[in-house]
Design a protein around this motif. Structure first.
Motif, PDB file in Angstrom:
ATOM      1  N   TYR A 113      -2.995   0.468  -4.389  1.00 39.37           N
ATOM      2  CA  TYR A 113      -3.094   1.671  -5.220  1.00 39.37           C
ATOM      3  C   TYR A 113      -2.953   1.319  -6.689  1.00 39.37           C
ATOM      4  CZ  TYR A 113      -3.108   5.097  -1.414  1.00 39.37           C
ATOM      5  OH  TYR A 113      -3.459   5.860  -0.325  1.00 39.37           O
ATOM      6  N   GLY A 114      -2.102   0.348  -6.990  1.00 39.77           N
ATOM      7  CA  GLY A 114      -1.889  -0.047  -8.383  1.00 39.77           C
ATOM      8  C   GLY A 114      -3.160  -0.531  -9.054  1.00 39.77           C
ATOM      9  N   GLU A 115      -4.000  -1.232  -8.302  1.00 36.26           N
ATOM     10  CA  GLU A 115      -5.253  -1.723  -8.870  1.00 36.26           C
ATOM     11  C   GLU A 115      -6.430  -0.812  -8.555  1.00 36.26           C
ATOM     12  OE1 GLU A 115      -7.463  -4.858  -6.158  1.00 36.26           O
ATOM     13  OE2 GLU A 115      -5.439  -5.563  -6.604  1.00 36.26           O
ATOM     14  N   GLN A 116      -6.145   0.322  -7.919  1.00 36.05           N
ATOM     15  CA  GLN A 116      -7.182   1.294  -7.560  1.00 36.05           C
ATOM     16  C   GLN A 116      -8.288   0.635  -6.730  1.00 36.05           C
ATOM     17  OE1 GLN A 116      -8.141   3.006 -11.476  1.00 36.05           O
ATOM     18  NE2 GLN A 116      -6.806   4.712 -10.998  1.00 36.05           N
ATOM     19  N   PHE A 117      -7.858  -0.092  -5.725  1.00 30.47           N
ATOM     20  CA  PHE A 117      -8.796  -0.741  -4.817  1.00 30.47           C
ATOM     21  C   PHE A 117      -9.669   0.308  -4.128  1.00 30.47           C
ATOM     22  CE2 PHE A 117      -9.878  -2.333  -0.556  1.00 30.47           C
ATOM     23  CZ  PHE A 117     -10.501  -3.527  -0.884  1.00 30.47           C
TER      24      PHE A 117
ATOM     25  N   GLU B  55     -13.594 -11.248  -4.733  1.00 32.15           N
ATOM     26  CA  GLU B  55     -13.348 -12.686  -4.787  1.00 32.15           C
ATOM     27  C   GLU B  55     -11.856 -13.024  -4.872  1.00 32.15           C
ATOM     28  OE1 GLU B  55     -17.443 -11.999  -6.688  1.00 32.15           O
ATOM     29  OE2 GLU B  55     -15.441 -11.072  -6.776  1.00 32.15           O
ATOM     30  N   THR B  56     -11.124 -12.317  -5.716  1.00 26.85           N
ATOM     31  CA  THR B  56      -9.702 -12.625  -5.895  1.00 26.85           C
ATOM     32  C   THR B  56      -8.923 -12.346  -4.621  1.00 26.85           C
ATOM     33  OG1 THR B  56      -9.826 -12.125  -8.262  1.00 26.85           O
ATOM     34  CG2 THR B  56      -7.640 -12.128  -7.248  1.00 26.85           C
ATOM     35  N   HIS B  57      -9.226 -11.253  -3.959  1.00 25.24           N
ATOM     36  CA  HIS B  57      -8.536 -10.917  -2.717  1.00 25.24           C
ATOM     37  C   HIS B  57      -8.807 -11.974  -1.647  1.00 25.24           C
ATOM     38  CE1 HIS B  57      -7.425  -6.516  -3.482  1.00 25.24           C
ATOM     39  NE2 HIS B  57      -7.889  -6.995  -4.622  1.00 25.24           N
ATOM     40  N   CYS B  58     -10.049 -12.398  -1.565  1.00 25.52           N
ATOM     41  CA  CYS B  58     -10.407 -13.429  -0.580  1.00 25.52           C
ATOM     42  C   CYS B  58      -9.700 -14.744  -0.896  1.00 25.52           C
ATOM     43  CB  CYS B  58     -11.915 -13.631  -0.544  1.00 25.52           C
ATOM     44  SG  CYS B  58     -12.835 -12.223   0.133  1.00 25.52           S
ATOM     45  N   ALA B  59      -9.657 -15.095  -2.173  1.00 21.55           N
ATOM     46  CA  ALA B  59      -8.986 -16.331  -2.574  1.00 21.55           C
ATOM     47  C   ALA B  59      -7.497 -16.281  -2.237  1.00 21.55           C
ATOM     48  CB  ALA B  59      -9.189 -16.571  -4.074  1.00 21.55           C
ATOM     49  N   ASP B  60      -6.868 -15.134  -2.473  1.00 17.28           N
ATOM     50  CA  ASP B  60      -5.452 -14.977  -2.144  1.00 17.28           C
ATOM     51  C   ASP B  60      -5.225 -15.105  -0.646  1.00 17.28           C
ATOM     52  OD1 ASP B  60      -4.778 -14.600  -4.788  1.00 17.28           O
ATOM     53  OD2 ASP B  60      -4.682 -12.419  -4.666  1.00 17.28           O
ATOM     54  N   LEU B  61      -6.122 -14.528   0.122  1.00 21.44           N
ATOM     55  CA  LEU B  61      -6.001 -14.571   1.577  1.00 21.44           C
ATOM     56  C   LEU B  61      -6.132 -16.000   2.094  1.00 21.44           C
ATOM     57  CD1 LEU B  61      -5.635 -12.701   4.006  1.00 21.44           C
ATOM     58  CD2 LEU B  61      -8.113 -12.389   4.052  1.00 21.44           C
TER      59      LEU B  61
ATOM     60  N   CYS C  49       0.831  -1.202   0.000  1.00 16.87           N
ATOM     61  CA  CYS C  49       0.000   0.000   0.000  1.00 16.87           C
ATOM     62  C   CYS C  49       0.866   1.251   0.000  1.00 16.87           C
ATOM     63  CB  CYS C  49      -0.918  -0.023   1.228  1.00 16.87           C
ATOM     64  SG  CYS C  49      -2.067   1.368   1.309  1.00 16.87           S
ATOM     65  N   HIS C  50       0.982   1.883  -1.140  1.00 20.16           N
ATOM     66  CA  HIS C  50       1.643   3.189  -1.248  1.00 20.16           C
ATOM     67  C   HIS C  50       1.202   3.846  -2.551  1.00 20.16           C
ATOM     68  CE1 HIS C  50       4.589   6.411  -1.221  1.00 20.16           C
ATOM     69  NE2 HIS C  50       4.885   6.067   0.015  1.00 20.16           N
ATOM     70  N   PRO C  51       0.879   5.156  -2.520  1.00 14.53           N
ATOM     71  CA  PRO C  51       0.336   5.811  -3.712  1.00 14.53           C
ATOM     72  C   PRO C  51       1.360   6.187  -4.770  1.00 14.53           C
ATOM     73  CG  PRO C  51       0.462   7.378  -1.908  1.00 14.53           C
ATOM     74  CD  PRO C  51       0.842   6.040  -1.331  1.00 14.53           C
ATOM     75  N   LYS C  52       2.650   6.214  -4.441  1.00 13.44           N
ATOM     76  CA  LYS C  52       3.662   6.655  -5.402  1.00 13.44           C
ATOM     77  C   LYS C  52       4.435   5.455  -5.954  1.00 13.44           C
ATOM     78  CE  LYS C  52       6.046  10.335  -4.580  1.00 13.44           C
ATOM     79  NZ  LYS C  52       6.952  11.324  -3.941  1.00 13.44           N
ATOM     80  N   PRO C  53       4.612   5.405  -7.282  1.00 13.14           N
ATOM     81  CA  PRO C  53       5.344   4.287  -7.873  1.00 13.14           C
ATOM     82  C   PRO C  53       6.832   4.280  -7.516  1.00 13.14           C
ATOM     83  CG  PRO C  53       4.793   5.925  -9.545  1.00 13.14           C
ATOM     84  CD  PRO C  53       4.075   6.323  -8.310  1.00 13.14           C
ATOM     85  N   VAL C  54       7.358   5.446  -7.141  1.00 15.26           N
ATOM     86  CA  VAL C  54       8.758   5.520  -6.706  1.00 15.26           C
ATOM     87  C   VAL C  54       8.763   6.074  -5.287  1.00 15.26           C
ATOM     88  CG1 VAL C  54      11.033   6.502  -7.118  1.00 15.26           C
ATOM     89  CG2 VAL C  54       9.574   5.902  -9.061  1.00 15.26           C
ATOM     90  N   SER C  55       9.124   5.231  -4.330  1.00 14.17           N
ATOM     91  CA  SER C  55       9.162   5.629  -2.933  1.00 14.17           C
ATOM     92  C   SER C  55      10.066   4.665  -2.193  1.00 14.17           C
ATOM     93  CB  SER C  55       7.751   5.589  -2.315  1.00 14.17           C
ATOM     94  OG  SER C  55       7.283   4.252  -2.261  1.00 14.17           O
ATOM     95  N   TYR C  56      10.418   5.017  -0.973  1.00  9.96           N
ATOM     96  CA  TYR C  56      11.216   4.088  -0.175  1.00  9.96           C
ATOM     97  C   TYR C  56      10.383   2.871   0.204  1.00  9.96           C
ATOM     98  CZ  TYR C  56      14.384   2.180   3.275  1.00  9.96           C
ATOM     99  OH  TYR C  56      15.222   1.340   3.979  1.00  9.96           O
ATOM    100  N   THR C  57       9.096   3.048   0.460  1.00  9.07           N
ATOM    101  CA  THR C  57       8.231   1.908   0.749  1.00  9.07           C
ATOM    102  C   THR C  57       8.203   0.944  -0.432  1.00  9.07           C
ATOM    103  OG1 THR C  57       6.862   3.241   2.240  1.00  9.07           O
ATOM    104  CG2 THR C  57       5.888   1.207   1.398  1.00  9.07           C
ATOM    105  N   HIS C  58       8.225   1.484  -1.648  1.00  8.76           N
ATOM    106  CA  HIS C  58       8.314   0.637  -2.846  1.00  8.76           C
ATOM    107  C   HIS C  58       9.618  -0.157  -2.833  1.00  8.76           C
ATOM    108  CE1 HIS C  58       9.279  -0.271  -7.097  1.00  8.76           C
ATOM    109  NE2 HIS C  58       7.989  -0.509  -7.181  1.00  8.76           N
ATOM    110  N   ALA C  59      10.706   0.482  -2.431  1.00  8.27           N
ATOM    111  CA  ALA C  59      11.992  -0.215  -2.357  1.00  8.27           C
ATOM    112  C   ALA C  59      11.947  -1.343  -1.324  1.00  8.27           C
ATOM    113  CB  ALA C  59      13.106   0.777  -2.018  1.00  8.27           C
TER     114      ALA C  59
END
Length: 200
Positions: free
Chosen positions: A40-44, A67-73, A8-18
């Motif tokens: 953020y990438g999928e605009q949840f 459904e996909t999120h639940c299945a992944d979980l 979860c981070h809104p910027k494609p380039v960030s330390y959290t991304h790293a």
């Protein structure tokens, strides 16, 4: 090891991304099976609607649209969260994911009268948080570290008995310099490698 990384981070380039990239690199190098949810990438949409709340306890319908999120979980054995700590807690996007996806029949079973909920994610044996904080360690602890409490205590209650937890935070991010940032990525690498060893 089946690992789900919720990022979860809104910027494609960030330390959290790293940090997220370091987590993924270490997992893949260890040949773990990995799935990624980039909120953020999928605009949840983090908003729990009135209709969703009405159907919340209906296990036949409460996964509609997620459904996909639940299945992944329900697939993963290790659940890993990577996010920035804002106002001492989870970003709204991530809190909304918990609100919408941690539904009865997926994350827990509704209780009988006078009882607590019962865990449903009992296949999850490891839970991890990798975060960044603008505040210092002591100030974060003074406030009570609600983000850490929500996941490593609250979500953990829905997982396997004895679920192992991993936590790594880089504090004082607003004044952080490269040596500290680099050292923290190495720390993240070590902690993920330990998770992989635990899974064997």
């Amino acid at each position: 090891m089946k690992a789900l990384v919720v990022y979860c981070h809104p910027k494609p380039v960030s330390y959290t991304h790293a940090v997220k990239e370091q987590v993924l690199s270490t997992l893949r190098a260890a040949e773990a099976e990995v799935r990624v949810i980039d909120l953020y990438g999928e605009q949840f949409d983090p908003r729990l609607t009135g209709q969703e709340l009405t159907l919340y306890a209906d296990v036949a319908q409460n996964q509609s649209g997620i459904e996909t999120h639940c299945a992944d979980l329900m697939w993963c054995e290790a659940l890993i969260f990577v996010y920035p700590t804002w106002w001492y807690g989870l970003p709204a996007m991530l809190k909304g994911w918990l609100d919408r996806v941690m539904v009865p029949g997926v994350a827990f079973h509704m209780p009988a009268e006078g009882e607590d909920i019962k865990p449903a994610l009992t296949q999850i044996t490891q839970l991890a948080v990798f975060t960044t904080c603008g505040a210092s360690w002591w100030l974060t602890r003074l406030i009570g570290a609600p983000g850490r409490r929500t996941i490593l205590r609250g979500v953990r209650l829905l997982c396997a008995k004895g679920c192992k937890t991993t936590f790594a935070a880089h504090y004082l991010m607003d004044s952080a310099q490269r040596p500290s940032l680099t050292a923290h990525l190495a720390r993240v690498d070590r902690k993920v490698k330990r998770m992989v060893r635990w899974a064997k």
